[in-house]
Design a protein around this motif. Sequence first.
Motif, PDB file in Angstrom:
ATOM      1  N   ALA A 572       0.825  -1.215   0.000  1.00  0.00           N
ATOM      2  CA  ALA A 572       0.000   0.000   0.000  1.00  0.00           C
ATOM      3  C   ALA A 572       0.856   1.260   0.000  1.00  0.00           C
ATOM      4  CB  ALA A 572      -0.934  -0.001   1.215  1.00  0.00           C
ATOM      5  N   LEU A 573       2.106   1.146   0.434  1.00  0.00           N
ATOM      6  CA  LEU A 573       3.015   2.289   0.451  1.00  0.00           C
ATOM      7  C   LEU A 573       3.845   2.396  -0.826  1.00  0.00           C
ATOM      8  CD1 LEU A 573       4.263   1.934   4.150  1.00  0.00           C
ATOM      9  CD2 LEU A 573       2.619   3.608   3.262  1.00  0.00           C
ATOM     10  N   ASP A 574       3.591   1.498  -1.785  1.00  0.00           N
ATOM     11  CA  ASP A 574       4.352   1.507  -3.023  1.00  0.00           C
ATOM     12  C   ASP A 574       4.113   2.811  -3.781  1.00  0.00           C
ATOM     13  OD1 ASP A 574       5.730  -0.945  -4.799  1.00  0.00           O
ATOM     14  OD2 ASP A 574       5.013   0.740  -5.984  1.00  0.00           O
ATOM     15  N   GLU A 575       5.141   3.277  -4.481  1.00  0.00           N
ATOM     16  CA  GLU A 575       5.013   4.510  -5.250  1.00  0.00           C
ATOM     17  C   GLU A 575       4.087   4.348  -6.453  1.00  0.00           C
ATOM     18  OE1 GLU A 575       8.815   5.922  -6.362  1.00  0.00           O
ATOM     19  OE2 GLU A 575       9.424   6.453  -4.316  1.00  0.00           O
ATOM     20  N   ASP A 576       3.955   3.116  -6.968  1.00  0.00           N
ATOM     21  CA  ASP A 576       3.056   2.888  -8.087  1.00  0.00           C
ATOM     22  C   ASP A 576       1.608   2.999  -7.617  1.00  0.00           C
ATOM     23  OD1 ASP A 576       2.876   1.621 -11.001  1.00  0.00           O
ATOM     24  OD2 ASP A 576       1.358   0.681  -9.742  1.00  0.00           O
ATOM     25  N   LEU A 577       0.834   3.861  -8.248  1.00  0.00           N
ATOM     26  CA  LEU A 577      -0.524   4.133  -7.780  1.00  0.00           C
ATOM     27  C   LEU A 577      -1.423   2.908  -7.866  1.00  0.00           C
ATOM     28  CD1 LEU A 577      -1.172   7.670  -9.349  1.00  0.00           C
ATOM     29  CD2 LEU A 577      -0.377   7.111  -7.049  1.00  0.00           C
ATOM     30  N   ALA A 586      -7.547  -4.180  -0.669  1.00  0.00           N
ATOM     31  CA  ALA A 586      -7.486  -5.480   0.004  1.00  0.00           C
ATOM     32  C   ALA A 586      -7.576  -5.326   1.511  1.00  0.00           C
ATOM     33  CB  ALA A 586      -6.194  -6.198  -0.385  1.00  0.00           C
ATOM     34  N   LEU A 587      -6.822  -4.383   2.063  1.00  0.00           N
ATOM     35  CA  LEU A 587      -6.866  -4.139   3.511  1.00  0.00           C
ATOM     36  C   LEU A 587      -8.250  -3.648   3.932  1.00  0.00           C
ATOM     37  CD1 LEU A 587      -3.406  -2.383   3.881  1.00  0.00           C
ATOM     38  CD2 LEU A 587      -4.054  -4.534   5.004  1.00  0.00           C
ATOM     39  N   ALA A 590     -10.805  -6.704   3.769  1.00  0.00           N
ATOM     40  CA  ALA A 590     -10.621  -7.800   4.731  1.00  0.00           C
ATOM     41  C   ALA A 590     -10.587  -7.332   6.176  1.00  0.00           C
ATOM     42  CB  ALA A 590      -9.339  -8.562   4.401  1.00  0.00           C
ATOM     43  N   ARG A 591      -9.978  -6.152   6.421  1.00  0.00           N
ATOM     44  CA  ARG A 591      -9.779  -5.729   7.819  1.00  0.00           C
ATOM     45  C   ARG A 591     -10.160  -4.277   8.017  1.00  0.00           C
ATOM     46  NH1 ARG A 591      -9.686  -8.759  11.804  1.00  0.00           N
ATOM     47  NH2 ARG A 591      -7.950  -7.795  12.899  1.00  0.00           N
ATOM     48  N   GLY A 592     -11.102  -3.790   7.242  1.00  0.00           N
ATOM     49  CA  GLY A 592     -11.471  -2.386   7.305  1.00  0.00           C
ATOM     50  C   GLY A 592     -12.134  -1.950   8.593  1.00  0.00           C
ATOM     51  N   GLU A 593     -12.616  -2.909   9.401  1.00  0.00           N
ATOM     52  CA  GLU A 593     -13.231  -2.567  10.688  1.00  0.00           C
ATOM     53  C   GLU A 593     -12.263  -2.766  11.854  1.00  0.00           C
ATOM     54  OE1 GLU A 593     -16.152  -1.074  10.601  1.00  0.00           O
ATOM     55  OE2 GLU A 593     -15.968  -1.358   8.438  1.00  0.00           O
ATOM     56  N   ASP A 594     -11.095  -3.312  11.592  1.00  0.00           N
ATOM     57  CA  ASP A 594     -10.077  -3.452  12.627  1.00  0.00           C
ATOM     58  C   ASP A 594      -9.484  -2.077  12.920  1.00  0.00           C
ATOM     59  OD1 ASP A 594      -7.948  -4.900  14.220  1.00  0.00           O
ATOM     60  OD2 ASP A 594      -6.710  -3.925  12.677  1.00  0.00           O
ATOM     61  N   PRO A 595      -9.456  -1.638  14.188  1.00  0.00           N
ATOM     62  CA  PRO A 595      -9.015  -0.272  14.500  1.00  0.00           C
ATOM     63  C   PRO A 595      -7.611   0.054  13.985  1.00  0.00           C
ATOM     64  CG  PRO A 595     -10.111  -1.234  16.393  1.00  0.00           C
ATOM     65  CD  PRO A 595      -9.975  -2.334  15.384  1.00  0.00           C
ATOM     66  N   GLU A 596      -6.671  -0.871  14.105  1.00  0.00           N
ATOM     67  CA  GLU A 596      -5.307  -0.583  13.667  1.00  0.00           C
ATOM     68  C   GLU A 596      -5.240  -0.438  12.147  1.00  0.00           C
ATOM     69  OE1 GLU A 596      -2.320  -3.167  15.140  1.00  0.00           O
ATOM     70  OE2 GLU A 596      -2.900  -2.937  17.232  1.00  0.00           O
ATOM     71  N   THR A 597      -5.892  -1.362  11.444  1.00  0.00           N
ATOM     72  CA  THR A 597      -5.885  -1.284   9.983  1.00  0.00           C
ATOM     73  C   THR A 597      -6.610  -0.025   9.523  1.00  0.00           C
ATOM     74  OG1 THR A 597      -5.816  -3.682   9.778  1.00  0.00           O
ATOM     75  CG2 THR A 597      -6.572  -2.459   7.859  1.00  0.00           C
ATOM     76  N   ARG A 598      -7.715   0.281  10.177  1.00  0.00           N
ATOM     77  CA  ARG A 598      -8.475   1.459   9.771  1.00  0.00           C
ATOM     78  C   ARG A 598      -7.661   2.735   9.987  1.00  0.00           C
ATOM     79  NH1 ARG A 598     -13.477   1.725   8.006  1.00  0.00           N
ATOM     80  NH2 ARG A 598     -14.498   3.750   8.010  1.00  0.00           N
TER      81      ARG A 598
END
Length: 707
Positions: A572-577, A586-587, A590-598
């Motif tokens: 997700a931090l890759d320079e390629d958009l 993807a994050l 799969a984990r969009g409701e997890d506080p850390e991932t969010r």
Amino acid sequence: MPPKKKRKARAQRPVDELRRPECAASPTKGSQSSRPVGLRVVVIMFFLIVLAALGWGARGLMGSDADSRIVFPPARAGPAATDDSVLFEDFVGSEECIECHAEQHDLWLGSTHQRAGGAPSPDVVIAPFDSQPIRFWDADVIPSITEDGEYIFTVERRQHDPVVFRVDGVVGGGHMVGGGTQGFVSAFPDGKVRFLPFDFIREEALWFCNSGGRFVPITEQMRLEDCLDWPPNRIIGTERRNDTCQECHGSQILLTFDAETGRYDTKLMGFDINCESCHGPGRRHVELSDTTSLIDDTEDLDIKVLSVLNKDESLQVCFRCHALKGVVEPGYLPGRRLEKHYSLKAWLHEETPFFPDGRIRTFAYQQNHLYSDCYLNGSMTCVDCHDPHSQEYRDIWGQVLDNRFSDEQCTDCHPSKAERPQEHTFHEPGTEGSACVDCHMPYLQHPSLGRQLRFARSDHTIPIPRPGLDDRMGIVNACAQAQCHPDSTVQALEEVTREWYGELKPRKEIIDGLAQAPAVEDRLTAADLLLHPETTHLMAQVAALGFFVKRYLRPNMDILETSIVESLERLALDEDLDVSSVALAALHIARGEDPETRKFLHDLLSSLTDTDRAVRGRWVSAVQVFGDVYLERGEKWNAITLYLKALEVLPRHPGILLSLAWTYNSLGDYANAVEYYERSLEVHPHQPEVQADLDVARQNLARWRTR
């Protein structure tokens, strides 16, 4: 891993996303009376009241507190969110270039770019407009020329009045060696310019159309409706809900909508591919050239010198048209930032047009050069082989070559192969198989277009022939081409290849991972094969991400291994958009409701500046694609979950709003369907078919409420 039960997946959505209006249809088997449904509603309401009395409530059931849930920042407004630096009025046309650039202009005049299309005339049209009918089972289509010199198609159908379509533009001239075609466009009263569904192919001298996604000759056994483009629906230009042929079949195509008149406006400089298609707008350049002394080098002449571009910048000029592109924002014009308007890798996770190694699996363009070692390990661009003005073939020094099959395209970079070519080719000079391109750039038919009409293009992945592997992927190996060894078995060809060349050059690790992954069930093993944050093969990484999400992730997963989360965050931090955006999707899925991932997603969005809209557009597009996968599987509530996630990133995205409206409508949830139809029309008012769908949904809702 086995899919989770729907109830589990839905239990993690916020209550407002779970809202089911009183009209929502309940799943049934056979016929059921309304009494049991009503009883269940009473029981559920009683259960929720008890929970509320205990201070728990529905959000507690989902382990989420609405007040503490991080809200994504809104899309940036202002200059970073717009791209109006280039206007249609900034273009002047190729005629303005002649005075100072006569040599380049003369080369362009005979090129396939200049002859790519134009106004209908005897010099441009190769199809027979001779009043001989093109016969369908239920219609005759008569191509003819009027007394005034207009080219027209007259469509005569049973029990219908004749309809006449005037040809306002011609696209293509049958130039392509692997199958040259010509199409025709007509201006419609709503302001759009549409392709007519009657095309002509030069070599076979046949009228054909796109039927079932394949090119097929028109016969008397076909109905007119068998042509997918009837009634005419493919447009030139891009609007928010219809990107069809985009801006490629002409120069400086711009499609806009005027809310006051309720009409579209299609502007274009012409149906050829002119100088400004590659160089960008010329008006300011011409003005400066007229007023600036040749010895005064302090003035910027305001046009890019394309010969000084780096490898990727040079390729991107050609990929404006020679690539599959996913729409991020409509309204592209040359000179605007391509990545702001288009994703060059979106199709990799949408429709998987390529095999793992980049060769054409369905249909694509020369963009698969990005899979070649000549690009990945070298500096090869399109203009190393193709003269940008004449489209003739040349070597890396700019020297014109004899023809498209000349070895100098390759031997300038691989000089050892030129010293004793037969020791490498094992073929006599001048025979089939002796030229570099015979084996490394064979013409391959694009499978999704069928095999009735030839549509073959040279393979720009520049692969090493691997007969066994090619056969397993369903590719006609270069050695087995019709003009070479079509009767030899794959095993025999494989044995000869090994005898001549020994152990072949290994493929990139991520390519092997893509090839192996379909047989892998374990998610961690698949992640090792598919998630490579360090890879330089960005095309393969986007394809691998798409496969990983579809196969191994689910909405709002309770558990996702830490190593996978970390790999996705690095990507997700890759320079390629495109890489970054699909990893973000993807994050989020799969984990969009997890506080850390969010928080990670929130912080990354907050850090974006001029790429904010470009990232959001790609992110939302990816989430929508994966939502559509669930819809196709019949998992409509999972699809809705993803569409609602997409609205967290871009709340006014018209495609997402419509996807929600259609999905709720299919569930019989007319209240939500009406809401999202209305929101879609608020964003994009001129959608007659959506207005019709909204009217029907309102009627259904009213009928339900009066029961």
